[in-house]
Design a protein around this motif. Structure first.
Motif, short mmCIF file in Angstrom:
data_model
loop_
_atom_site.label_atom_id
_atom_site.label_comp_id
_atom_site.label_asym_id
_atom_site.label_seq_id
_atom_site.Cartn_x
_atom_site.Cartn_y
_atom_site.Cartn_z
N SER A 51 -37.88 -0.16 5.15
CA SER A 51 -38.26 -1.40 4.48
C SER A 51 -38.79 -1.09 3.08
N GLU A 52 -38.34 -1.87 2.09
CA GLU A 52 -38.82 -1.73 0.72
C GLU A 52 -39.72 -2.91 0.34
N ARG A 53 -40.31 -3.54 1.36
CA ARG A 53 -41.24 -4.63 1.12
C ARG A 53 -42.68 -4.14 1.37
N GLY A 54 -43.65 -4.81 0.75
CA GLY A 54 -45.05 -4.54 1.08
C GLY A 54 -45.78 -3.60 0.14
N TYR A 55 -45.25 -3.32 -1.05
CA TYR A 55 -45.97 -2.50 -2.01
C TYR A 55 -45.81 -3.09 -3.41
N MET A 91 -41.13 -3.89 -11.49
CA MET A 91 -39.90 -3.16 -11.18
C MET A 91 -39.93 -1.69 -11.64
N ALA A 92 -41.10 -1.21 -12.07
CA ALA A 92 -41.18 0.21 -12.43
C ALA A 92 -41.10 1.08 -11.17
N VAL A 93 -41.59 0.55 -10.06
CA VAL A 93 -41.48 1.22 -8.75
C VAL A 93 -40.48 0.43 -7.93
N TRP A 94 -39.33 0.99 -7.70
CA TRP A 94 -38.27 0.24 -7.01
C TRP A 94 -37.83 0.89 -5.69
N HIS A 95 -38.51 1.95 -5.28
CA HIS A 95 -38.26 2.52 -3.94
C HIS A 95 -39.50 3.28 -3.50
N ARG A 96 -39.68 3.40 -2.22
CA ARG A 96 -40.85 4.10 -1.69
C ARG A 96 -40.81 5.58 -2.06
N ASP A 97 -41.97 6.11 -2.38
CA ASP A 97 -42.07 7.53 -2.66
C ASP A 97 -41.92 8.30 -1.34
N GLN A 147 -33.81 -13.93 -8.47
CA GLN A 147 -35.09 -13.23 -8.28
C GLN A 147 -34.98 -12.16 -7.20
N LEU A 148 -34.02 -11.28 -7.39
CA LEU A 148 -33.77 -10.22 -6.42
C LEU A 148 -34.72 -9.06 -6.63
N VAL A 149 -35.20 -8.51 -5.52
CA VAL A 149 -36.11 -7.36 -5.55
C VAL A 149 -35.66 -6.36 -4.49
N PRO A 150 -36.10 -5.10 -4.57
CA PRO A 150 -35.77 -4.13 -3.51
C PRO A 150 -36.22 -4.64 -2.15
N THR A 151 -35.31 -4.56 -1.18
CA THR A 151 -35.59 -5.14 0.15
C THR A 151 -35.49 -4.11 1.26
N VAL A 152 -34.36 -3.41 1.33
CA VAL A 152 -34.14 -2.43 2.40
C VAL A 152 -33.45 -1.22 1.80
N ARG A 153 -33.83 -0.04 2.27
CA ARG A 153 -33.14 1.18 1.85
C ARG A 153 -32.49 1.82 3.06
N THR A 154 -31.28 2.32 2.90
CA THR A 154 -30.61 3.08 3.95
C THR A 154 -30.51 4.53 3.52
N GLN A 155 -30.73 5.42 4.46
CA GLN A 155 -30.62 6.86 4.23
C GLN A 155 -29.71 7.45 5.29
N CYS A 156 -28.89 8.42 4.90
CA CYS A 156 -28.03 9.08 5.86
C CYS A 156 -27.52 10.39 5.27
N MET A 157 -27.00 11.23 6.14
CA MET A 157 -26.28 12.42 5.72
C MET A 157 -24.80 12.09 5.82
N ARG A 158 -24.13 12.04 4.67
CA ARG A 158 -22.74 11.58 4.64
C ARG A 158 -21.79 12.76 4.51
N THR A 159 -20.83 12.79 5.43
CA THR A 159 -19.73 13.75 5.35
C THR A 159 -18.47 12.97 4.98
N ALA A 160 -17.86 13.36 3.88
CA ALA A 160 -16.66 12.67 3.40
C ALA A 160 -15.45 13.58 3.54
N PHE A 161 -14.35 12.99 3.97
CA PHE A 161 -13.10 13.72 4.14
C PHE A 161 -12.04 13.04 3.28
N GLN A 162 -11.43 13.82 2.38
CA GLN A 162 -10.38 13.25 1.53
C GLN A 162 -9.67 14.38 0.80
N ILE A 163 -8.34 14.26 0.70
CA ILE A 163 -7.58 15.19 -0.12
C ILE A 163 -7.82 14.81 -1.58
#
Length: 731
Positions: free
Chosen positions: A398-402, A407-413, A364-380
């Motif tokens: 937090s993705e709790r409380g709405y 499951m039609a809405v799975w992340h905060r707007d 019974q898994l549901v959206p719980t936490v979202r992480t956001q970041c600006m990612r810089t990747a380095f690779q040949i």
């Protein structure tokens, strides 16, 4: 040292003193205004008379005749802000012109021989110029903060202005500007010099049998540009296809799934074998279109298994089907076969999708936490030998409380307004280094080792954005929290997110403390005091190694005066940007305290660079216990031998045997005492993970020497007895 003196000492010779903040003049105005005690405006007055004389000040003088006023300070402050902004933009324009010239040389395919050396020197100078400019920006930025704080401290009852001007300062172009395009263009120049495409093509037939190691580090904000420069000299910036190419970073979102009991969180926290993490990831600031469904499975390295990350791609419209276990697997399977996918690939995909959708339904898994970041990747490209990612502007939501609406809405707007306890802004950047160790080469490249020892990285063992986000955003639901939440540099950000209850009791007066249960996992002891005592107890060699002063070439390091500092770094206490310790007399900062890299001893302050934390596995504790039992075993054997000799000697009347047995007894006791002492000492070293020797080179020599002396004496006494006996018989 007062900040005005510090600013003068750190003026860049190439820039000269003119572009810098006139801190001394602003300080003089504050001092003079404090002496004059300017009148405070009547806040109750709502009307004025245009024919009445102006009001008088505290001394009864006409305010229109007073030369130095509050307006003098504010006018000069505005002028200094404009001056710094103008100079910064001029230097950035100059840098871009220099990069354009270097790019033209690259486009002319004239990057061989002497031209290659000239181009590399030009690229190095551009990078060094940019780092000098960033130091200029930081030192002025800090100066404005300090002078405004000093103004309100001395003139608060007359006209406080810090809050207004700090917000105005943060809106300035020279503070808000994103100049990461310089990093991307520099990366392209270095990539052309290395001829990365050729290098990647030549690795196609290499041995694909490898072991992957992943290490995570925290990077302070003021070190981000230097770390980027250190990496891009060896690896190009790897831009995703969805990136515009105008920035070195890409917006990355990850929504993690869990249930009401946070079962997956606690499994990842405890590092239970087979513990999984499920997330939905997409790239870019817009609403998701393509979503990556990813599963990470933890396996213990000491058991000979490696952790695994698996994923499959779906459209955003299919996310609800995955979360409700209605995803049309058979239909998608047929489409893949029609597109020419092999039976093996389709079977593996089908097994992964079924396992993920079933575990979501069963647990019974549901959206719980979202992480956001600006990612810089380095690779040949096409070469995964070394991969580096740097996450900046990291925050957890937090993705709790709405209402999930089935499951039609799975992340905060993105238009929703977040409360302070629904978002946590992580104060550091997170660097991740992934290495592939082949059987032919089990050592990382030298530049990676140099970067790890540079003092700019602070290793955080098994750091997890998801685990940290759950601990801070759901403090009432978690049963335990990770050890790093007690790090002093995270304290304010955790309090700002309304999660003060997870901090140590002595810090905020509430909560059981982050490490009440997991204190054995703390990298620097069970409290801040233990951490500081540990730092003070480090050897000179440990401190030099942690600062990166090792090897013949310690990159990105230089000496300024008597202080060893990182190139172009703020050498007056690099933690200044995080926390401040204000002097009650004049408000100037001596050292940032408390901070895990700053220690006090005998009223003196010593700055310690972050130390790489040694990883601890269960077999290390078991080895310590095994060694303890071995020493006890030898002590028991010696005491048994001594007891047997003593028993037989009493019956035989052999006095020497009694003395021999009595001599062995204290040595046997010494073995037991030494075993207990070294066991406790080594257990503490393992727990605190201090770099250095965990063995004792003197104890075994002393105990072994004592046994050898007793055996030697016994040998010579017996030899003398036999010789005397033969002599008496011969006579």
């Amino acid at each position: 040292m007062k900040y005005g003196e510090h600013l003068k000492e750190n003026i860049e010779p190439a820039f000269g003193p003119e572009p810098y903040l006139d801190y001394s003049r602003l300080d003089e105005i504050i001092t003079e205004l404090s002496r004059l005690k300017p009148s405070r405006a009547d806040e109750t007055a709502r009307v004025v008379s245009m024919t009445a004389p102006p009001p008088t000040n505290q001394q009864g003088l006409d305010t229109s005749k007073v030369e130095l006023t509050q307006e003098s300070f504010l006018t000069l402050l505005e002028h200094e802000m404009m001056k710094v902004e103008k100079f910064t933009l001029q230097q950035v324009t100059k840098l871009r012109e220099q990069i354009t010239k270097a790019e033209q040389l690259v486009k002319s395919n004239n990057t061989k021989g002497q031209h290659s050396a000239d181009l590399e020197r030009a690229a190095d100078e551009i990078a060094n110029h940019f780092l000098r400019l960033e130091k200029y920006v930081n030192i002025n930025f800090m100066g404005f903060h300090k002078i405004l704080k000093k103004h309100d401290k001395n003139l608060k009852e007359y006209n406080p202005c810090k809050n207004f001007y700090v917000n105005r300062l943060h809106s300035q172009a020279w503070v808000r500007g994103d100049y990461s395009d310089i990093v991307v263009r520099l990366s392209d120049i270095y990539s052309a010099l290395r001829d990365d495409k050729t290098a990647a093509d030549n690795t196609g037939g290499a041995n694909q049998s490898f072991t992957r190691t992943t290490t995570k580090y925290w990077v302070k904000t003021e070190d981000v540009s230097r770390v980027k420069y250190a990496v891009l000299r060896h690896l190009p910036v790897f831009l995703q296809k969805t990136s515009t190419g105008e920035s070195d970073s890409q917006f990355t979102n990850s929504v993690y799934l869990d249930n009401d009991q946070l079962e997956l969180y606690h499994g990842r926290l405890d590092k239970t074998p087979g513990a999984i993490a499920l997330r939905l990831r997409w790239y870019g600031p817009e609403d998701p279109k393509t979503v990556f469904v990813e599963r990470k499975t933890h396996c213990e390295k000491w058991m000979g298994e490696a952790s695994v990350k698996e994923r499959f791609i779906i459209d955003e419209s299919e996310v609800q089907q995955v979360l409700t276990n209605t995803y049309p697997i058979e239909k998608k399977k047929k489409e893949m076969l029609d597109k020419g996918k092999s039976e093996k690939e389709v079977a593996e995909w089908e097994q992964l999708v079924k396992e993920i959708t079933q575990v979501i339904a069963v647990k019974q898994l549901v959206p719980t936490v979202r992480t956001q970041c600006m990612r810089t990747a380095f690779q040949i490209p096409f070469d995964a030998t070394v991969r580096v990612s740097l996450d900046t502007n990291l925050c957890m939501i937090s993705e709790r409380g709405y209402d999930l609406q089935n499951m039609a809405v799975w992340h905060r707007d993105k238009s929703w307004v977040l409360e302070k306890d629904e978002i946590h802004r992580f104060p550091h950047a997170v660097l991740e280094i992934k290495l592939e160790m082949t059987p032919e080469n089990m050592t990382p490249p030298q530049w990676v080792t140099d970067l790890q020892n540079s003092g700019m990285l602070y290793e955080c063992h098994k750091y997890s954005k998801y685990v940290h986000g759950c601990a801070v955003l759901l403090p009432e639901d978690v049963q335990a929290v990770p050890f790093w939440t007690d790090d002093i540099s995270l304290r304010q950000s955790i309090i700002d997110s309304g999660a003060a209850r997870i901090l140590a009791t002595e810090d905020v007066g509430v909560g059981p403390g982050a490490n009440a249960i997991y204190d054995h996992l703390l990298p620097f002891g069970t409290s801040v005091n233990n951490r500081i005592e540990t730092a003070i107890g480090r050897t000179s060699a440990d401190k030099e190694a942690s600062k990166g002063h090792v090897g013949e070439k310690a990159p990105l390091l230089q000496k300024n005066g008597n202080n060893n500092t990182l190139a172009y770094g703020l050498n007056f206490g690099e933690e200044e940007a995080l926390v401040e310790l204000e002097d009650d007399m004049d408000g100037d900062t001596e050292c940032s305290w408390p901070f895990p890299f700053c220690s006090r001893a005998n009223s003196s302050v010593e700055l310690l660079a972050p130390t790489s934390v040694q990883k601890i596995e269960p077999k290390v504790f078991l080895a310590n216990e095994r060694t303890f039992l071995h020493w006890l075993h030898h002590g028991v054997i010696l005491s048994s031998i001594a007891g047997g000799i003593l028993s037989f000697s009493k019956n035989s009347g052999n006095s020497w045997a009694e003395w021999y047995a009595l001599a062995l007894m204290p040595i046997a006791l010494g073995f037991c005492v030494y075993a207990l002492h070294t066991f406790l000492w080594r257990a503490d070293r393992i727990k605190t993970r201090i770099p250095g020797r965990w063995d004792d080179p003197t104890g075994p020599l002393l105990l072994g020497g004592a046994v050898a002396v007793i055996l030697g004496i016994n040998f010579f006494v017996k030899l003398y007895t036999i010789a005397e006996y033969d002599r008496l018989i011969g006579n």
